[in-house]
Motif scaffolding. Structure first.
Motif, short mmCIF file in Angstrom:
data_model
loop_
_atom_site.label_atom_id
_atom_site.label_comp_id
_atom_site.label_asym_id
_atom_site.label_seq_id
_atom_site.Cartn_x
_atom_site.Cartn_y
_atom_site.Cartn_z
N VAL A 32 44.29 14.31 -16.47
CA VAL A 32 44.72 14.35 -18.19
C VAL A 32 44.80 12.76 -18.26
CG1 VAL A 32 47.06 14.50 -20.02
CG2 VAL A 32 45.82 16.77 -18.48
N LYS A 33 45.93 11.61 -17.53
CA LYS A 33 45.17 10.80 -18.38
C LYS A 33 44.06 9.95 -18.24
CE LYS A 33 50.70 9.58 -16.42
NZ LYS A 33 50.75 8.80 -14.89
N THR A 59 39.15 7.32 -25.27
CA THR A 59 39.30 6.67 -26.42
C THR A 59 38.54 5.14 -26.69
OG1 THR A 59 41.38 6.17 -25.12
CG2 THR A 59 40.86 4.65 -26.78
N LEU A 100 45.23 16.65 -26.65
CA LEU A 100 44.52 15.90 -26.47
C LEU A 100 43.33 15.95 -26.67
CD1 LEU A 100 43.96 14.26 -23.01
CD2 LEU A 100 45.31 13.70 -23.86
N ASP A 130 41.90 10.79 -21.40
CA ASP A 130 42.80 10.35 -22.67
C ASP A 130 42.11 8.70 -22.88
OD1 ASP A 130 44.04 9.99 -24.09
OD2 ASP A 130 45.71 8.83 -23.78
N ARG A 131 42.42 8.18 -21.45
CA ARG A 131 41.17 7.04 -21.32
C ARG A 131 40.04 6.92 -21.51
NH1 ARG A 131 43.96 4.73 -23.45
NH2 ARG A 131 42.70 2.46 -23.13
#
Lengths: 252, 252, 252, 252, 252, 252, 252, 252
Positions: free
Chosen positions: B67-68, B75, B96, B71-72
């Motif tokens: 997930v992290k 972006t 997200l 997420d990046r």
């Protein structure tokens, strides 16, 4: 060594009635159905048991050993087959049997005095590439020596599959088909899907790199998605020709 | 990290002329083109370099890690692809990106905001058996996500080769073909022989016994007698879809 | 063997209208698109189908077989390529084609009468070590024979990675890259990460001990963490050059 | 079991002079430098001999066995390390040693009462991917427990080699480097080429298909073209941390 | 290719101040730290980076290639080492360097003009059998060439373990130990358990049958129950000598 | 099935003299020396032939099958042994034989009504590590069941070789020694070199990574440089105990 | 290196009482029970420890090395055995020992001055095929040299199993049986099931294709369903003869 | 897709004479002889081509997929066979075909509405051990479903070879024999030597340790010294039953 109860009973009745002495009966029950050459025990009963005299695997035997075994086989049988052999051996065999033939590509020697046709149908032998021909020939010579009509269809590998379809008439009426292939060994699966008879797959050691001396082809054939495929050892053209002959044998 | 002499010269001239401070120039020459999450370094330049953002291989990562990273990536990029993942991860990704999709058979998650068509031609994806479909779908989802038109032709294994010929119209105009097969892995050789475009072979772990988890298929493909075949790892549908997309990419 | 419905319909209409006799139509529908030399079936349609005449794999064929096949190919095609061959074969080929060339390091013979440039871009060929050059040359000769511009970048293995970076200008504009490496086979992954085009990895049998004749390099390449890498058989420079040419082919 | 002639001579002189009884001398010459728990023989001299108490390999031992061995080690040594263990074991160890720590990712338990710094320089631990971190952590915890300063540099695999260069400052001053990688295992070769210190390569079982549970990475590392690379078993982070500590040990 | 920020900043300041022209600065930032012989790229910086000039692996290179590379290395470095080579090559090298030596058992050539002692301690080299000596000698010559004192302890295999104990004084004070063994490869574990320094295990291809060319020994060493053992490739005496030298290197 | 000529002659003489009917004689010559349970044929003569009743390999059989076979064996023999079994089976066996014992670590069930001592000397069973104990126990239970005195010496692996020497008195008088070891499998070589009796080596599947489920240990043992070592299958403690018992059997 | 407490105590008492000087005692406690030839350490105590002098494995040693070792062994022992050797070595050994014999098929040299009979019973040596005879002879010569009566039963492979039964009288009274077989390695299982003594199975490298140099036979033997079978390395006739001799040794 | 020239000529004559429209002729020449379910293409012609409807391999397919395929097959054929399936699938099939049977040991489902006897002779199925029975049953159910009389002879492994001889009457009159064996896989060689008909060998994954999931048995069978043995994949009882049925098929 009689093997079934009827033979044993008959022998015992002969003993009981005195027609057979105890010693002779004991002999028959224990005698050796083979001949002992010290370095080899020749199985003369195989001709009866399997329908073909013992075949000599030349590899790993000295010229002298091969010649001695051949000499003894020819005493008892009309035919002879030597596989994985050489011209040097052939020259010696010619002294024993001037009618012997040498099949150079197959590296086999045959003597064929009994030429009875024993096959119910035909045997087709298909090879994937030009380099697979020696193994295919080993199968062909074996099947011929065992009394079969053989059709050879060579160099019809799967990367040009129209070549196989072009030759379809040559194999679709066979009673059994031998498929010889190296590299990826895919041809038996394709042939197997086109026919309704048993297919015997022979992997060859042809190839390089990840063919690993025939392992790739062997594994491909063992995993064939065609259900009518069985497999023999890498480069074992002889075994394929032998089993094909048994499958094709006329019922008597 | 500028990579060619012209970029370096330009930067030096700017430094010499004072338009760029020494510190800033040093920064540019040494800065990291990736983002460090401690457990992962995300390569944001890959989008420029390879033409698609870094794909997350789900296997071996915790839900939190995936997930992290996702997420990046979201972006910086409009698209996202996660392979070898699960519905559990999908539920987290939906927070997200509510427009994310889960492809159950392929076990992939995709977000596709940029849907530019990037393929010059079509990509055909052929599978040998029903059980190979999950790997074929991984390839199909990847190629679709990278902007290609995809044709799926499933269950056309070599043991019933007329099925392949029946579907020929569906693959003979493709710019590149992916062939997915387990067991003996013979299909890429047959397809390769029928077309004049690159064929990417994907062995699958489908089979049993001497298929050895895909080794038989892998070796078969590496030894293909068709010269237009290259191979990726066992079950690597993603890799096949990725390379097929690069081959098919429109020249700009 | 017409392959699509339109061709078949046209042929049938010609038959119905009497422009084509039944016999001729049957011929066209069943005729062999190859020439049968008994030990080999030459696929003359391959030139049309694949875009290059059948290449002769020299290994496993006798000199006579190679020369006969070469003779037939040169009757139908302007170009010829023989791989894994020898100077002995070359001397025989010179009688058929005085313009033939022998490439000693690659162990290939080429005849190149049609020199049309067919590549959309360039092909870069990178080798890890000096000992990998023969395989790299096999790829280079093949790609050149198929009408491509080739850049050779040799001895840039990963243990001195600045050598690879120093040569970056030579490969970063290529349309497709071939990377040839033995030992640990790590170079394709590094190159793959630097570019956005397909990378074809060729493991070589160079190494000793646990390189196991190229298995280590092969496995390394199949497990590449760079997604744009596909793999061919160990030492298969020819296959890599062939596929690279297909990928690079100009759209017509 | 005195090991050198001087020790033996001294002991004999003491015996001859009567300072030592025959029985006591015989004891010393034959006594066991280990403690026999029936299911395990704890080697208390290892602390002297190797510089660190015997480490308990948790895998394959019951909770009871581990706890009994741990109990005995803590009687003789100030430090303790248990590898391949679980939280369940940790809860039991806490009763023996309330200052024990559990390192979840590394699956290790440590007790560290003697925290003397023993390293001459630093140890860098580099991992190729996020999934390799557990093995890298096993190495890191081991090296820390043995009194070293450790630098962790994670997720710098070769397919994005600029990530490795970006982290260069973190490893180029180390006295010894541990490189942990699965899949193709190429990272140790690249790192090895950049530094002049020993590199210990740890293959991991991370990957799928033809990674064969770490064999691909293992073979890649054994065939490294960088001469400063040695290898330990697949997933053996502990061994790598142990040897790195020995290499880095201060000369006294 | 300056590698750290300080070097880059200094270079940029010199450019800004005009002491360095843009062209020269660009040159320095991009120039090749190796010499390109077309078939080989010699890494002259390795001497600085690794502490020893590039060693020539003779295997797989022609005599001409070896001689050309040797010639270039001797221009830049005082020492030279060629492994896996022959007397034929040695005769050519003698013309370049009359002070070259040939080590027949190790099949190595060395030129040693700089004989600085670089080792902090001694290196012990232990071989299990007489047949393992050539590999042990490769390690010994390498370590000697790199400036170390070497102790050779040969033919002390585990089946007569008192031989190893008899030689204990010869290896128990070494800073690092190389153990060379074929067959079951058990010796490194036994030695590893007796000492507290790093042990580098070298499997050899000595043996027959199920030794599989060194695989048995290699696996034995990788699975060593002694924690201070790392492993190099089968027959890689050179690698073991090289790493041992790095471990033993004096801190400056 | 009488096997020698004397038995046959006697039987024939009885037939001839009328003391034996033809039918009875035929029966004796053909009758089955085993009992057919349809899913299993129990070999009741084995007790005479081999000296111990047929042992039931529990693995791969249903509880019902095991119980039925056990029931039949206990009818004919006083002892019983079941290997690779479970407590669930034990509960069922207890109904047949309340004096049965379950050996949890060895996963064996034994019934021992005949406790005659049959060994000429002692059997020593040595294990390398704590995790190898279950396999060692399988050997120990088997040897005990077959009437031998057994000495257990556990956890004396080669990395702390003084532990083995400390236990030397326990094994140096044995008539035969079983050595059980996983990982590198080095212990049998070391033990073999210390004694003059046969050593039976049992590789275990203990280890991880490149131990490959016991292959490393197996190969190590097959390549043992001690000439008095023979090997059984991985984890085959039963086989080792069985053969050791045959070697140790008192001459009668 | 006295090995048990009683010997040590006696030695200490002699030292204490002054009958033995400290120096002499130290000598005895540390002296080398072997002779160091630099390239080999001859284990003269083996004669006492194992009951037979160290046998020289000829393979991998130079003629000079073999002769030097033989010379030293003959100084201390009455018998000598050299395996895997050649006629060239034999001519040299004849100068040392004119009574040496060369066994061509077994490729062994023996000197037999002490011909004490040491066997309690007989050893039978059975080979499956003619090609397996060299390995069988290696076993036979070894067992004879070690003082045993040997029965040879050759060419009785399982495909003609009546040949084995015919020879049953020759092996059913042996104390231990060696069975030598290549290809599928099935013979030890069949023999094992017929007798109640230990069977030592020797796989040979005879075969082709999927025999993989003896792996097929080795695996077959390791998986034998007969419990009295143990296995030695491929082609290790010597090892089999050695262990059989130990098993057969008369109790003194 | 008519396959021979006569069929094509007839079709063309019908077209020319107008009895067949061009469209219909084109349809016949190109139509699909299979039914496309998207995830599977059912080969309805197989019944004609191979003599038995397509068998469904249950493994790797969802319950839904199996049921849909079964439904379509039962529309066109009277019989149905599903292999490697479960009771869960059986419950669903019962809804389609209340006369379906579940064979638990073989894990097969059969529907048998056409019970024509198609075999010329009998098929014997021999298994080595109790644990091999499930695979033997798969062969037996298949052969029965294909219209053959089957004799089952179970648990007659080679370690008690008199059990095989006792059952000889049950297999010596068969037209073809299937031999199922795990562990060393020796039984097919022994059976093959006793009969003169084809033997199909099926290796099973039964065993442990060095049986490697059936590899040992597979290799044993491929290397059989009996010439009448062919081999199918590990655990492939179905394939053996299928080919045996083809061999045994009555000539019509």
């Amino acid at each position: 060594m009689p093997v079934n109860r009827d033979q044993i009973k008959e022998l015992l009745e002969q003993t009981q009635s005195g027609r057979l002495s105890v010693d002779e009966a004991a002999d028959r029950l224990t005698r050796l159905p083979y001949e002992d050459l010290e370095f080899a025990r020749i199985d003369h009963h195989r001709d009866l048991r399997i329908g073909f005299p013992e075949v000599i695997l030349g590899q790993g035997k000295s010229v002298e050993q091969i010649v001695k075994i051949a000499d003894r086989i020819l005493t008892e049988s009309s035919n002879l087959l030597i596989s994985r052999t050489s011209e040097e051996v052939f020259r010696e065999i010619l002294r024993l049997a001037p009618d012997a033939e040498y099949h150079a590509e197959a590296r086999m020697i045959s003597v064929r005095r009994d030429r009875t046709e024993r096959g119910a149908g035909d045997i087709a032998i298909i090879s994937a590439g030009t380099s697979d021909i020696p193994v295919a020939e080993e199968a062909a010579i074996t099947a011929t020596a065992m009394g079969n009509r053989v059709h050879r269809i060579y160099d019809v590998g799967v990367a040009g599959i129209h070549r196989l379809f072009g030759a379809r008439a040559d194999f679709e009426t066979a009673r059994v088909i031998i498929v010889v292939a190296g590299m990826e060994g895919a041809l038996p699966s394709v042939v197997g899907g086109l026919v309704s008879v048993p297919v015997i797959a022979v992997p060859t050691s042809i190839g390089y790199g990840a063919s690993f001396g025939g392992i790739a082809a062997l594994l491909g054939m063992l995993n064939s998605c065609a259900s009518n495929v069985t497999v023999v050892n890498i480069d074992n053209g002889f075994g394929a020709g032998f089993v094909a002959s048994l499958i094709n044998r006329k019922r008597l």
